[in-house]
Design an enzyme around this catalytic site. Structure first.
Site, mmCIF file in Angstrom:
data_model
loop_
_atom_site.group_PDB
_atom_site.id
_atom_site.type_symbol
_atom_site.label_atom_id
_atom_site.label_comp_id
_atom_site.label_asym_id
_atom_site.label_seq_id
_atom_site.Cartn_x
_atom_site.Cartn_y
_atom_site.Cartn_z
ATOM 1 C CB SER A 1 40.730 41.670 51.226
ATOM 2 O OG SER A 1 40.258 40.735 50.285
ATOM 3 C CE1 TYR B 1 42.688 43.767 46.674
ATOM 4 C CE2 TYR B 1 42.007 41.669 47.617
ATOM 5 C CZ TYR B 1 41.795 43.021 47.424
ATOM 6 O OH TYR B 1 40.702 43.626 47.992
#
Length: 251
Positions: free
Chosen positions: A141, A154
């Site tokens: 990500s 995250y």
């Protein structure tokens, strides 16, 4: 080109029933691979299999649990006789500031995004090793590069995914297994649509920073999936590749 032909190969795609996982599964299927779509929503998985064609099949599993992962991998191997490609794509996010995030929420995100990748890679390794090689593709990500106040768990999981990729790449290179990580930018998926509802200014900020001037599409992951899963990338391992329309290099 034959370098990109995946005929006769078997791929496992976690979270392959939607979003980026489905985009990657489409690329693998169109290149000739049989695709096992692993997810927890049977209806979504059935729809995905219908989209992917006759060589695709669905398996329901909770990839955060070791026994479930071992059973899933055994089921794929029993059905197909081999496992050549693993896409660790299962993921979730809980958007809260660090001081608002409780321990169970932290563990949910870490287990779904990172622990699952370790468990699936470990379970697939002996099958790839016995076949003389394999390919593991890990979904990272932009949050492995940048910080954001509303995604501590995250970001930690995706930073961990990059380092897990490097560790596995060095551990298993001698087995002929290449392990690489791709970093999606801002892609139009169910998860990012929810993010746009939760972070009202997000849409305009993404467009302003992305040189391509738009959000990405899940089908734009077909190419990177085929490249990293095929013989074309046999000397590429431990790499971290952005798929972001230039977001990460824009000032």
């Amino acid at each position: 080109m034959d370098l990109f032909d995946l005929s006769g190969r078997v791929a496992v795609v976690t979270g392959g029933n939607g979003g980026i996982g489905l985009g990657m599964a489409r690329g693998l299927a169109r290149a000739g691979a049989a695709v096992a779509v692993v997810g927890r929503n049977p209806e979504k998985s059935r729809d995905a299999v219908s989209d992917l064609g006759e060589l695709a099949f669905a398996i329901e599993a909770d990839v955060t649990r070791g026994p479930d992962v071992e059973a899933m991998v055994a089921q794929v191997a029993a059905r197909t006789g081999r496992i050549d490609i693993l896409v660790n794509n299962a993921g979730t996010n809980i958007r809260k500031r660090p001081e608002e995030l409780d321990e169970s929420e932290w563990r949910t995100v870490l287990d779904t995004n990172l622990t699952s990748a370790f468990l699936c890679s470990r379970a697939c390794h002996p099958h790839m090793q016995s076949a003389g090689g394999g390919k593991i593709l890990n979904n990272g990500s932009m949050m492995s590069i940048f910080g954001a106040p509303w995604s501590p768990a995250y970001a930690a999981s995706k930073g961990g995914m990059v380092q897990l990729t490097k560790a596995l790449a060095t551990a298993w290179a001698a087995d002929g297994i290449q392990v690489n990580c791709f970093l999606p930018g801002w892609i139009d998926t169910d998860l990012t649509r929810r993010a746009r509802r939760e972070v009202p200014e997000l849409h305009d900020r993404v467009l302003a920073r992305t040189p391509a001037g738009r959000w990405g599409d899940i089908d734009e992951f077909q190419g990177i999936a085929v490249f990293l899963a095929s013989r074309a990338s046999d000397f590429v391992t431990g790499a971290v590749i952005t798929v972001d329309g230039g977001f990460s290099v824009s000032g």
